[in-house]
Design a protein around this motif. Structure first.
Motif, PDB file in Angstrom:
ATOM      1  N   GLY A  78       5.277  -4.889   3.590  1.00 53.14           N
ATOM      2  CA  GLY A  78       3.979  -4.975   3.020  1.00 53.14           C
ATOM      3  C   GLY A  78       2.880  -4.960   4.225  1.00 53.14           C
ATOM      4  O   GLY A  78       3.061  -5.107   5.237  1.00 53.14           O
ATOM      5  N   TYR A  79       1.454  -4.803   3.933  1.00 47.05           N
ATOM      6  CA  TYR A  79       0.640  -4.788   4.895  1.00 47.05           C
ATOM      7  C   TYR A  79      -0.728  -5.344   4.150  1.00 47.05           C
ATOM      8  O   TYR A  79      -0.976  -4.699   2.963  1.00 47.05           O
ATOM      9  CB  TYR A  79       0.335  -3.565   5.665  1.00 47.05           C
ATOM     10  N   ARG A 111      14.645   8.443  10.912  1.00 46.64           N
ATOM     11  CA  ARG A 111      15.739   9.652  10.913  1.00 46.64           C
ATOM     12  C   ARG A 111      14.847  10.897  11.083  1.00 46.64           C
ATOM     13  O   ARG A 111      13.711  11.125  10.684  1.00 46.64           O
ATOM     14  CB  ARG A 111      16.367   9.708   9.192  1.00 46.64           C
ATOM     15  N   GLU A 112      15.567  11.843  11.648  1.00 46.01           N
ATOM     16  CA  GLU A 112      15.057  13.004  11.854  1.00 46.01           C
ATOM     17  C   GLU A 112      14.683  14.030  10.468  1.00 46.01           C
ATOM     18  O   GLU A 112      15.542  13.647   9.468  1.00 46.01           O
ATOM     19  CB  GLU A 112      15.851  13.965  12.644  1.00 46.01           C
ATOM     20  N   GLY A 113      13.782  14.906  10.528  1.00 50.78           N
ATOM     21  CA  GLY A 113      13.435  15.587   9.408  1.00 50.78           C
ATOM     22  C   GLY A 113      12.226  14.764   8.266  1.00 50.78           C
ATOM     23  O   GLY A 113      11.440  13.793   8.922  1.00 50.78           O
ATOM     24  N   VAL A 114      12.240  15.101   7.263  1.00 51.02           N
ATOM     25  CA  VAL A 114      11.406  14.289   6.386  1.00 51.02           C
ATOM     26  C   VAL A 114      12.020  12.882   5.723  1.00 51.02           C
ATOM     27  O   VAL A 114      13.006  13.068   5.272  1.00 51.02           O
ATOM     28  CB  VAL A 114      11.107  15.365   4.900  1.00 51.02           C
ATOM     29  N   GLN A 115      11.202  11.840   5.959  1.00 53.22           N
ATOM     30  CA  GLN A 115      11.654  10.690   5.599  1.00 53.22           C
ATOM     31  C   GLN A 115      10.693  10.095   4.571  1.00 53.22           C
ATOM     32  O   GLN A 115       9.690   9.877   4.740  1.00 53.22           O
ATOM     33  CB  GLN A 115      11.803   9.669   6.832  1.00 53.22           C
ATOM     34  N   ARG A 116      11.432   9.533   3.442  1.00 51.84           N
ATOM     35  CA  ARG A 116      10.477   8.942   2.394  1.00 51.84           C
ATOM     36  C   ARG A 116      10.904   7.491   2.133  1.00 51.84           C
ATOM     37  O   ARG A 116      12.106   7.096   2.101  1.00 51.84           O
ATOM     38  CB  ARG A 116      10.605   9.833   1.113  1.00 51.84           C
ATOM     39  N   PHE A 117       9.603   6.562   1.843  1.00 51.26           N
ATOM     40  CA  PHE A 117       9.726   5.239   1.604  1.00 51.26           C
ATOM     41  C   PHE A 117       8.591   4.761   0.993  1.00 51.26           C
ATOM     42  O   PHE A 117       7.459   5.723   1.014  1.00 51.26           O
ATOM     43  CB  PHE A 117      10.141   4.565   3.061  1.00 51.26           C
ATOM     44  N   LYS A 118       8.541   3.587   0.721  1.00 52.64           N
ATOM     45  CA  LYS A 118       7.367   3.010   0.119  1.00 52.64           C
ATOM     46  C   LYS A 118       6.776   1.787   1.035  1.00 52.64           C
ATOM     47  O   LYS A 118       7.703   0.993   1.465  1.00 52.64           O
ATOM     48  CB  LYS A 118       7.442   2.540  -1.263  1.00 52.64           C
ATOM     49  N   LEU A 119       5.525   1.460   0.991  1.00 50.89           N
ATOM     50  CA  LEU A 119       4.918   0.390   1.514  1.00 50.89           C
ATOM     51  C   LEU A 119       4.232  -0.491   0.341  1.00 50.89           C
ATOM     52  O   LEU A 119       3.716   0.300  -0.814  1.00 50.89           O
ATOM     53  CB  LEU A 119       4.124   0.556   2.486  1.00 50.89           C
ATOM     54  N   GLU A 120       4.002  -1.611   0.498  1.00 54.49           N
ATOM     55  CA  GLU A 120       3.240  -2.317  -0.380  1.00 54.49           C
ATOM     56  C   GLU A 120       2.026  -2.790   0.205  1.00 54.49           C
ATOM     57  O   GLU A 120       1.831  -3.594   0.875  1.00 54.49           O
ATOM     58  CB  GLU A 120       3.969  -3.869  -0.872  1.00 54.49           C
ATOM     59  N   ALA A 121       0.700  -2.233  -0.356  1.00 60.36           N
ATOM     60  CA  ALA A 121      -0.454  -2.605   0.023  1.00 60.36           C
ATOM     61  C   ALA A 121      -1.075  -3.602  -1.038  1.00 60.36           C
ATOM     62  O   ALA A 121      -0.408  -3.827  -1.933  1.00 60.36           O
ATOM     63  CB  ALA A 121      -1.415  -1.376   0.034  1.00 60.36           C
ATOM     64  N   PRO A 122      -2.171  -4.111  -0.656  1.00 61.57           N
ATOM     65  CA  PRO A 122      -2.934  -5.143  -1.770  1.00 61.57           C
ATOM     66  C   PRO A 122      -3.124  -4.146  -3.045  1.00 61.57           C
ATOM     67  O   PRO A 122      -3.227  -4.600  -4.186  1.00 61.57           O
ATOM     68  CB  PRO A 122      -4.211  -5.506  -0.973  1.00 61.57           C
ATOM     69  N   ALA A 123      -3.402  -3.000  -2.970  1.00 56.87           N
ATOM     70  CA  ALA A 123      -3.594  -1.921  -4.113  1.00 56.87           C
ATOM     71  C   ALA A 123      -2.412  -1.726  -4.892  1.00 56.87           C
ATOM     72  O   ALA A 123      -2.519  -1.151  -6.116  1.00 56.87           O
ATOM     73  CB  ALA A 123      -4.256  -0.865  -3.663  1.00 56.87           C
TER      74      ALA A 123
END
Length: 348
Positions: A78-79, A111-123
């Motif tokens: 989160g941030y 990781r090399e290449g395309v890396q997908r993940f999620k972050l948690e914003a206040p929104a």
């Protein structure tokens, strides 16, 4: 405070906007969501924002992002975003910088290449796509908030400026959108001070005349931002480019074009029938940096046609810092800060 306390930070920038990423040394904040933790920081621990954005540690043109544990299991981290005007629930440049820091600091292994993940914003949850080449984070694409046009081509008389035509978009905050050429600007670097002064007058006039309400958030305060738009140039079948400048605070024009400002532009172009899903707009700053906004689709929210979009840019690491907070320094204001610093004194 007889001995100084320390915390760890990574300085980054995206498009020229410096984001100071706080990586450690802050105690866990109360709150069941990152949004609630943001409210605690804003209401009970604003000293962290003030410490890092003002002298002797920083300047108001910077931003601060505090990385916190995610409360949503889908998110890697989160941030909380802190800027001179307060605590926005979302920011494109800060998200690009935070995603870069999460990878470069090893919070999430690269990781090399395309890396997908999620972050948690206040929104809320934000989907991230990182492109890593030879161990370097070369690009971050993040979701922009759903954006829409609240007002299209209204007019207001602004003292010392004259009659101004403006539109208003919501893209994470309410933006006034104005044509730079109509106000006599070419959007060159030497106009930065004049742009900030002009924008301040326009924003004050709009704030005095009216307020704005989001379709789900309700009253989010007075309109804070203004985006100067240069002419839109078509440079490919689905690719456009436009010089831009974003005002965020008295005296402050962002070094980048801002991610939320770019999302606002996409919303306006869609409203005026000038782009289709899949089209991209590169906004170019006074410093010749750019973000690329992609118009990905629309959906209906009540009376609003809402634009779905992504923002692409690159975050750069500027340095790794251990910040020393010394309460005996007369230039250091520790009020609203020491209770969230971990007690990392050597005499423990």
């Amino acid at each position: 405070m007889s001995r100084p306390l320390t915390f760890q930070m990574m300085d980054t920038h995206a498009g020229g906007d410096v984001s100071r990423i706080v990586l450690g040394g802050i105690t866990p904040l109360p709150g069941a969501t990152v949004r609630e933790q943001m409210h605690y920081l804003r209401d009970d621990a604003d000293g962290l924002r003030q410490l890092l954005l003002f002298e002797p540690y920083g300047i108001p043109e910077m931003s601060v992002d505090l990385i916190v544990p995610a409360t949503d299991p889908e998110a890697a981290a989160g941030y909380i975003i802190m800027e001179v005007m307060g605590y926005p629930i979302y920011s494109g440049s800060n998200t690009i910088c935070t995603a870069t820091a999460v990878l470069e600091a090893g919070i999430l292994p690269k990781r090399e290449g395309v890396q997908r993940f999620k972050l948690e914003a206040p929104a809320g949850l934000v989907s991230i796509e990182a492109r890593v080449e030879n161990g370097v984070v070369e690009a971050i694409t993040c979701e922009g908030l759903p954006s829409y046009i609240d007002t299209h081509r209204a007019s207001i008389h602004v003292p010392e400026v004259g009659d101004v035509t403006y539109s208003v978009a919501y893209s994470g905050g309410f933006y006034a959108l104005v044509e730079a050429a109509e106000l006599g600007f070419d959007l060159s670097r030497d106009e930065e001070r004049a742009l900030a002064d002009c924008a301040h007058k326009i924003v004050e006039a709009i704030q005095a005349e009216r307020g704005f309400s989001h379709y789900t958030l309700g009253d989010v305060g007075p309109l804070p931002f203004l985006h100067f738009m240069g002419p839109v140039e078509r440079v490919g079948d689905d690719f456009y480019r436009s010089r831009s400048a974003t005002y965020v605070h008295p005296g402050v024009i962002c070094r980048s074009t801002t991610g939320t400002g770019t999302s606002a532009r996409l919303a306006l172009m869609h409203h005026e029938g000038r782009i289709r899903p899949g089209d991209r707009l590169e906004t170019v700053s006074l410093r010749e940096t750019g973000f690329i906004g992609t118009f990905t689709g629309t959906h209906r929210e009540g009376e609003h046609q809402v634009v779905e979009n992504t923002i692409t840019g690159k975050g750069y690491v500027l340095g790794h810092t251990q910040v020393v907070v010394n309460g005996d320094d007369p230039l250091v204001a520790c009020a609203g800060l020491t209770h969230i610093l971990e007690d990392n004194r050597s005499d423990r």
